[in-house]
Structure formats: structure tokens, C-alpha cells
Scaffold this motif. Structure first.
Motif, PDB file in Angstrom:
ATOM      1  N   ASP A   6      51.344  -9.984 122.698  1.00 32.42           N
ATOM      2  CA  ASP A   6      50.981 -11.062 123.628  1.00 32.42           C
ATOM      3  C   ASP A   6      50.168 -12.154 122.938  1.00 32.42           C
ATOM      4  N   LEU A   7      49.429 -11.792 121.887  1.00 29.70           N
ATOM      5  CA  LEU A   7      48.597 -12.767 121.192  1.00 29.70           C
ATOM      6  C   LEU A   7      49.439 -13.774 120.423  1.00 29.70           C
ATOM      7  N   LEU A   8      50.440 -13.288 119.719  1.00 28.99           N
ATOM      8  CA  LEU A   8      51.256 -14.153 118.871  1.00 28.99           C
ATOM      9  C   LEU A   8      52.343 -14.834 119.698  1.00 28.99           C
ATOM     10  N   GLN A   9      52.343 -16.151 119.704  1.00 26.21           N
ATOM     11  CA  GLN A   9      53.306 -16.925 120.473  1.00 26.21           C
ATOM     12  C   GLN A   9      53.999 -17.935 119.564  1.00 26.21           C
ATOM     13  N   GLU A  10      55.290 -18.126 119.777  1.00 29.92           N
ATOM     14  CA  GLU A  10      56.042 -19.085 118.968  1.00 29.92           C
ATOM     15  C   GLU A  10      55.444 -20.483 119.088  1.00 29.92           C
ATOM     16  N   GLY A  11      55.331 -21.138 117.935  1.00 28.57           N
ATOM     17  CA  GLY A  11      54.822 -22.504 117.890  1.00 28.57           C
ATOM     18  C   GLY A  11      53.330 -22.613 117.686  1.00 28.57           C
ATOM     19  N   GLU A  12      52.584 -21.516 117.864  1.00 31.72           N
ATOM     20  CA  GLU A  12      51.130 -21.554 117.714  1.00 31.72           C
ATOM     21  C   GLU A  12      50.730 -21.215 116.276  1.00 31.72           C
ATOM     22  N   VAL A  13      49.491 -21.639 115.903  1.00 27.70           N
ATOM     23  CA  VAL A  13      48.982 -21.442 114.547  1.00 27.70           C
ATOM     24  C   VAL A  13      47.866 -20.395 114.583  1.00 27.70           C
ATOM     25  N   TYR A  14      47.818 -19.522 113.563  1.00 25.53           N
ATOM     26  CA  TYR A  14      46.863 -18.419 113.527  1.00 25.53           C
ATOM     27  C   TYR A  14      46.296 -18.253 112.126  1.00 25.53           C
ATOM     28  N   TYR A  15      45.062 -17.704 112.081  1.00 24.30           N
ATOM     29  CA  TYR A  15      44.479 -17.217 110.839  1.00 24.30           C
ATOM     30  C   TYR A  15      44.785 -15.730 110.774  1.00 24.30           C
ATOM     31  N   ILE A  16      45.386 -15.271 109.685  1.00 17.98           N
ATOM     32  CA  ILE A  16      45.825 -13.883 109.560  1.00 17.98           C
ATOM     33  C   ILE A  16      45.364 -13.335 108.220  1.00 17.98           C
ATOM     34  N   SER A  17      44.799 -12.131 108.243  1.00 21.02           N
ATOM     35  CA  SER A  17      44.340 -11.486 107.014  1.00 21.02           C
ATOM     36  C   SER A  17      44.452  -9.972 107.150  1.00 21.02           C
ATOM     37  N   LYS A  18      44.267  -9.289 106.024  1.00 23.02           N
ATOM     38  CA  LYS A  18      44.232  -7.826 105.956  1.00 23.02           C
ATOM     39  C   LYS A  18      45.537  -7.190 106.435  1.00 23.02           C
ATOM     40  N   CYS A  19      46.633  -7.691 105.936  1.00 20.29           N
ATOM     41  CA  CYS A  19      47.950  -7.080 106.178  1.00 20.29           C
ATOM     42  C   CYS A  19      48.415  -6.386 104.911  1.00 20.29           C
ATOM     43  N   ARG A  20      49.307  -5.439 105.053  1.00 19.73           N
ATOM     44  CA  ARG A  20      49.930  -4.817 103.885  1.00 19.73           C
ATOM     45  C   ARG A  20      51.076  -5.699 103.428  1.00 19.73           C
ATOM     46  N   VAL A  21      51.193  -5.911 102.114  1.00 14.07           N
ATOM     47  CA  VAL A  21      52.256  -6.731 101.544  1.00 14.07           C
ATOM     48  C   VAL A  21      53.268  -5.805 100.865  1.00 14.07           C
ATOM     49  N   ASN A  22      54.519  -5.836 101.335  1.00 13.96           N
ATOM     50  CA  ASN A  22      55.573  -4.979 100.800  1.00 13.96           C
ATOM     51  C   ASN A  22      56.715  -5.823 100.257  1.00 13.96           C
ATOM     52  N   THR A  23      57.539  -5.205  99.430  1.00 13.79           N
ATOM     53  CA  THR A  23      58.769  -5.865  98.995  1.00 13.79           C
ATOM     54  C   THR A  23      59.668  -6.102 100.204  1.00 13.79           C
ATOM     55  N   ALA A  24      60.225  -7.289 100.320  1.00 14.21           N
ATOM     56  CA  ALA A  24      61.026  -7.661 101.482  1.00 14.21           C
ATOM     57  C   ALA A  24      62.311  -6.838 101.544  1.00 14.21           C
ATOM     58  N   LYS A  25      62.661  -6.411 102.737  1.00 11.62           N
ATOM     59  CA  LYS A  25      63.934  -5.741 102.985  1.00 11.62           C
ATOM     60  C   LYS A  25      64.925  -6.811 103.423  1.00 11.62           C
ATOM     61  N   LYS A  26      65.698  -7.290 102.467  1.00 13.40           N
ATOM     62  CA  LYS A  26      66.556  -8.449 102.703  1.00 13.40           C
ATOM     63  C   LYS A  26      67.610  -8.204 103.773  1.00 13.40           C
ATOM     64  N   GLN A  27      67.975  -6.933 104.003  1.00 19.87           N
ATOM     65  CA  GLN A  27      69.000  -6.678 105.012  1.00 19.87           C
ATOM     66  C   GLN A  27      68.483  -6.918 106.421  1.00 19.87           C
ATOM     67  N   PHE A  28      67.156  -7.030 106.575  1.00 17.70           N
ATOM     68  CA  PHE A  28      66.576  -7.252 107.892  1.00 17.70           C
ATOM     69  C   PHE A  28      65.886  -8.609 108.000  1.00 17.70           C
ATOM     70  N   SER A  29      66.071  -9.488 107.036  1.00 17.18           N
ATOM     71  CA  SER A  29      65.361 -10.769 107.053  1.00 17.18           C
ATOM     72  C   SER A  29      66.262 -11.871 106.540  1.00 17.18           C
ATOM     73  N   ASN A  30      66.105 -13.066 107.108  1.00 12.61           N
ATOM     74  CA  ASN A  30      66.868 -14.217 106.630  1.00 12.61           C
ATOM     75  C   ASN A  30      65.996 -15.176 105.834  1.00 12.61           C
TER      76      ASN A  30
END
Length: 618
Positions: A247-271
Motif C-alpha cells: 500500500d505504501l508504494l504507488q506508481e508515479g511516486e518518489v521514495y527514499y529506499i535503503s537496506k535492500c538485498r542486491v542480487n543478480t537479476a533473473k532476466k526471465q522475470f524482468s524486462n
């Protein structure tokens, strides 16, 4: 005065000291680019299986050295040996960062200054503390025979593995020191090698919540695409994080985001083209940006193909961004998946642009139901999948976005063209493009002998080509089938005595709509081949709808055969799909005509003149 080697190589002395002492924005302002010597290149042994290879550099400005990570898009420079230890490089784009309290530079773009060659180490560079500009303690240096001092390694002395008492005391005293000014990290520079960052990004896409059930249990997830000035990256939330952030994240809005895990992208699920993706975790911090700085983050980021006509040059299943004018909007229909039996909503839209072609775009699911754009609107599509249906067509994925009348320069130009010329123009579908492209250049035209000799269609993937052939014979036993009249269905109907029934639509109809299924032979001066086709090509070859022939056959079979015979002896340019099929343990190519175009004799004459001229005969 004697000029030393250090004087001849323009290193950016003091750059690393400034980077350790200043915040990122100040460093980038003072040093938008810099020159440094490469002291070490090493491939990381901890690279994730299946992920991109990662390389670590050590760079020196002559006074100090610093650890660097190479952006994966630059890997070819290392793999092709275009940069080596001892080279001087000019770094055109970079991101300063910290990793475990160590200064790290992400190299995003550089060039090798080959005019300076490969040199021995310049100066006596030393390590530097990232927080305080304090030179790290150095072990005793070896004395050279000429009395000068030098490091024990090429790239300078490293910190001892165990901190001295002085270092421990220093860290304790400065533990409560105020932090460096807060700077937002670039999405382009995100990788698993930074653990302290905050991005300022706009949500350009948010998926629906998806639920799964498997042997390991059940769960839920949703994903967002995050955009800043430098790039775009996917982020995914699972289970508890879905409840916390959906509910917090809405299309078109801007956010400060930190402390996420960074993984190698799974290209079959992302464009998206980022090498990595984010995962929201229990400690992830997300705060909505409510100040005026939100306007600094771009709204959209596209990488459009040159034109819809250029989709013929794009590989099947490629993910592309396109822009076009809506020519027609189909009704929302529901189809049933053959594999799962589940119903899906779909809507077909036809797009056009100045290339003179029209392309079908299929929208699925909620987007199909809620689609509200009208003919003549401009649409920008991000992340559409290219398919071979009707030559070339587009399909929206779950992660695709479609923006109506975007406020960008490309859309304004397209709107101007449509209002001035395009509204009354005629367009050809990509399946009906013949032997020449829109620019008049010959396409991939083969003779029948070349098709045989090159074994087109016998590989794992289908082959596409054009062939100029004359219709020799049309099988007349079965030229059409009784099809469902429902738009976008076209399934075969069964005669149940009281009418014609479609199992897919679960409806009965008083009369069917007949659609062609032709099998015919064509020939040229090198040979003969059998080709199959469906309704669009059948209408071109036989000249009228299939229903007219079916009625004629019922009324006068002899006249029916005569009418079909009259359609032979005509020459067309066929666009053909060749794919291997196995029947009774024998594999052979099946040729399917996707389009048939009557010869343009003026263009054919021009092509023949050019061919004659190419042999020097005119």
C-alpha cells in the motif's frame, strides 16, 4: 631540468584524497573525470554462479591508491585485453562509494590513454582511510639499491590485517563523530559490493500481488520498477514485506529506499537491462519523498526501437520499447489457456507510425479490461515482447507498462505527423511486406533451390525468407473450414444438427464463417515446393472470401473447380516461415506462407536493372 616519468603522465594527483575527505556530490563536482594508473586487475572468485563476471581494479593517482569495481558492461575491455596493469586510463564516469568502511569506486566508463603505454608504478602510492583522509599505517619499506624507498608490491602497501592499538583507539574516539553528508546513490551503480546506500527513485510500475503454492509451502509477492536519472532496477517483496510495502508504494511516486538485498537479476522475470535487482527485507527502509526534490526524478525512461517497421530486424522473444498511434482498439475478449484451462482476458490494439506499417499489440489481464485509450491516441509501450504471429506482433507482459499520450518529445513529433499526414494514410501489416522493404531495398529473397540447399527450416529455430514463385496447383478437396464468428476466436465449429457449436466460446451459431486453409504448389526457374497458408493469404490467391467458394461448391462443383483453376499461373512474392516437423520418424521442413504480395512490376524492373548493372553489363 630533467623531466621524470611522473611528470610525463598526467595523473589526477590529490583526487583520491579529495574523495576520502568530501561527500560524493562535492567529489563529482570537483572531479567529473580523472586520470589514474592501473595497478592491479583481478577477477573476483566470489562471482555468483550464472551471474556476470566481476573484476576488481586498483587505481593510483600517484599519491594514493583505491579499490575499484568494474561495471559489468565494461567487462569486454578486460576480456579483450584492451586494458592491462600499468596502463593510464581516463575515467569518464564513476560513482564513489563505501563498503565496510572502505572507500570503493564503481567504474562506469573509461578509456585507455594508450599514448602513455604501459609504465612501471608511478610514485609511491599509499592507502588512505575513507572517513578521515588519514594515511593508513605502512609496514617497513624495502630500500632499493639507489637508496630510494619503494613498496613491497606493485600497487602499494596495504593495511595490516590486524589493526594496531592506535587504530582501535582512534575508531573508538570517532565512533560518535557526525556522519558524512547524506548522498543518494545512483541506481546504475548498485551492486552486491555496496552495503550502505540510499536511492531516491520513482516507482514506474507496480505488479499485482501474486500467490503461489508448491511443495515448499505457499507465499505471496509483488514487484516494482524503480527509476532515477541513471537507470532502472526491479525490486521484489515477499510475504511479510508485501503487507508492509504494497500500500505504501504507488506508481508515479518518489521514495527514499535503503537496506535492500542486491542480487543478480533473473532476466526471465524482468524486462529491465540492469545486471542486478533488489529484494525488500525486514530491515528495509522506505520513506515517501514529499519535498520539491521529487520533481527532479524522471517520470519515464524509454529506449524505443527506431520504428515499427524495424521490428522485422528484432529477434523473436526480444523485449522492446515502442511508440505508435492507435489505429484501432478491439473489444476485450476472454480466451482459455490450452495448458492450464484458465481463462484470460485479452484485447488487440493496432499501432501505426511513419514507417508505413501497422503492428498488432495484445494487452492481457487487468490491463486489457481497464484499457481506456482511444483511436488516434499516442501510446508509449515499455517492455513489450516480440512474437512471430502475423510476421511480427507485440504482446504486453505482466511487467510491461503502457503510457497514453506521454509528455515527451517523441510523442509530440508523432502526433504532429499523424495530424498532418498519418490520419489519412494507408498502412501495410508486417505480414504483408513483400520482396522489398519500405525503403525499396531487397529483402532476404531466396530461390527454391537455395531454400533446399541451405536446408532452411531444419534447425531448432524457424527460418524466415521471401521467395518469388508462381502458383502451379491448388489442392481443391479442402480449401476452408467452418470457423467461429466471434472476433479473435476463429476456432473450428462442429455441426450438432441444430446449428454450429464452438466449444471454446460455449455458444451455438446458425451459420459459420469460413476461413481458408490452403495447400498449394509454387515454382520458379530452379524448382518447386509445397506451401500451406491460412485466411489472409488465401484471400490474396483466390481473390474472394472462402464462403463464396463454399457456396459455389454446393451449387455447382464443376464451376467451383474452374474458378480455382483460374487462380493458378499467377506470380507473387511470398513471405515464408520454415520449421522442421517430424512425421512417421521422418523430419522435413514445413513451409507456411505468412503473406503473399502480387508483383510490383515497376519495382521488379528497377531491381533487375540494378542487378544487371552490378555485373557491369549496363
Amino acid at each position: 631540468m630533467t623531466m621524470t616519468m611522473e611528470d610525463t603522465v598526467p595523473l589526477s594527483r590529490g583526487f583520491i584524497r579529495d574523495m576520502a575527505n568530501l561527500d560524493s556530490s562535492s567529489v563529482l563536482s570537483r572531479h567529473p573525470t580523472f586520470n589514474a594508473q592501473v595497478l592491479q586487475i583481478k577477477e573476483l572468485s566470489s562471482t555468483q554462479a550464472g551471474g556476470p563476471r566481476r573484476f576488481r581494479f586498483v587505481l593510483s593517482d600517484g599519491d594514493h591508491f583505491v579499490q575499484c569495481m568494474l561495471a559489468t558492461q565494461l567487462n569486454d575491455i578486460v576480456l579483450n585485453n584492451r586494458v592491462e596493469r600499468g596502463h593510464t586510463i581516463h575515467v569518464r564516469q564513476y560513482t564513489p562509494s563505501e563498503m565496510k568502511e572502505k572507500l570503493v569506486v564503481i567504474l562506469l566508463d573509461f578509456e585507455v590513454l594508450s599514448q602513455y603505454g604501459i609504465r612501471d608504478k608511478i610514485g609511491a602510492p599509499t592507502s588512505i582511510d575513507s572517513k578521515t583522509n588519514r594515511q593508513a599505517p605502512q609496514p617497513a619499506q624495502a630500500t632499493n639499491s639507489n637508496g630510494s624507498t619503494g613498496s613491497t608490491t606493485f600497487y602499494g602497501e596495504q593495511k595490516p590485517q590486524v589493526a594496531s592499538k592506535t587504530e582501535s583507539t582512534y575508531s573508538a574516539v570517532h565512533a560518535s563523530a557526525p556522519p558524512r553528508p547524506h548522498n543518494y546513490y545512483s541506481i546504475e551503480g548498485l551492486s552486491p559490493y555496496q552495503n550502505k546506500w540510499t536511492i531516491k527513485a520513482r516507482v514506474t510500475f507496480k505488479s499485482e500481488i501474486k500467490h503461489w503454492h508448491n511443495q515448499r509451502g505457499e507465499g505471496k509477492l509483488f514487484a516494482v520498477n524503480l527509476l532515477d536519472e541513471t537507470g532502472e532496477i526491479k525490486a521484489t517483496a515477499f510475504n511479510d514485506q508485501v503487507d508492509a510495502y504494497y500500500d505504501l508504494l504507488q506508481e508515479g511516486e518518489v521514495y527514499y529506499i535503503s537496506k535492500c538485498r542486491v542480487n543478480t537479476a533473473k532476466k526471465q522475470f524482468s524486462n529491465l537491462d540492469h545486471d542486478y535487482e533488489l529484494t525488500f527485507e525486514r530491515d528495509t527502509e522506505i520513506e515517501k519523498c514529499t519535498d520539491t526534490g521529487a520533481t527532479e526524478v524522471p517520470q519515464l525512461r524509454f529506449n524505443f526501437v527506431e520504428s515499427l517497421g524495424k521490428l522485422t530486424d528484432v529477434q523473436k522473444d526480444a523485449i522492446v520499447d515502442v511508440m505508435g498511434v492507435i489505429k484501432t482498439v478491439g473489444d476485450c475478449a476472454q480466451i482459455t489457456s490450452k495448458s492450464s484451462g484458465r481463462p484470460y482476458d485479452k484485447r488487440d490494439i493496432v499501432l501505426v507510425d511513419p514507417s508505413g506499417v501497422s503492428v498488432q499489440l495484445t494487452v492481457w489481464g487487468t490491463q486489457a479490461v481497464q484499457f481506456s485509450a482511444n483511436p488516434d491516441d499516442i501510446v508509449a509501450v515499455k517492455g513489450a515482447k516480440v512474437s512471430e504471429f502475423n510476421g511480427r506482433s507485440l504482446s504486453l507482459l505482466q511487467s510491461s507498462t503502457i503510457t497514453v499520450n506521454p509528455d515527451i518529445s517523441e510523442a509530440h513529433s508523432l502526433k504532429g505527423w499523424f495530424d498532418m499526414k498519418g490520419r489519412n494514410a494507408t498502412f501495410s501489416s508486417l505480414q504483408s511486406v513483400g520482396s522489398t522493404s519500405m525503403s525499396g531495398r531487397p529483402e532476404n529473397v531466396k530461390t527454391i533451390k537455395q531454400i533446399r540447399d541451405e536446408q532452411l527450416g531444419m534447425q531448432d529455430q524457424p527460418d524466415y525468407f521471401s521467395v518469388k514463385g508462381t502458383v502451379l496447383f491448388i489442392r481443391n478437396e479442402t480449401i476452408a473450414y467452418a470457423a467461429c464468428p466471434t472476433e479473435s476466436c476463429n476456432k473450428k465449429l462442429t455441426d450438432d444438427g441444430d446449428g454450429w457449436r464452438c466449444e471454446k466460446c460455449n455458444k451455438s451459431f446458425p451459420d459459420p464463417v469460413y476461413r481458408y486453409i490452403l495447400m498449394f504448389a509454387i515454382y520458379d526457374h530452379t524448382g518447386q515446393m509445397w506451401v500451406s497458408s491460412f485466411d489472409d493469404v488465401g484471400k490474396v490467391i483466390l481473390g474472394k472470401p472462402a464462403g463464396d467458394y463454399m457456396r459455389l461448391r454446393d451449387e455447382d462443383n464443376s464451376a467451383y473447380l474452374d474458378e480455382i483453376q483460374k487462380c493458378t499461373g499467377k506470380t507473387y512474392v511470398f513471405r515464408v516461415r520454415a520449421k522442421a516437423e517430424t512425421y512417421q520418424n521422418t523430419t522435413r521442413p514445413r513451409y507456411s506462407a505468412m503473406s503473399a504480395t502480387p508483383l510490383n512490376y515497376a519495382q521488379e524492373s528497377t531491381n533487375l536493372v540494378k542487378l544487371i548493372q552490378s555485373f557491369g553489363l549496363a
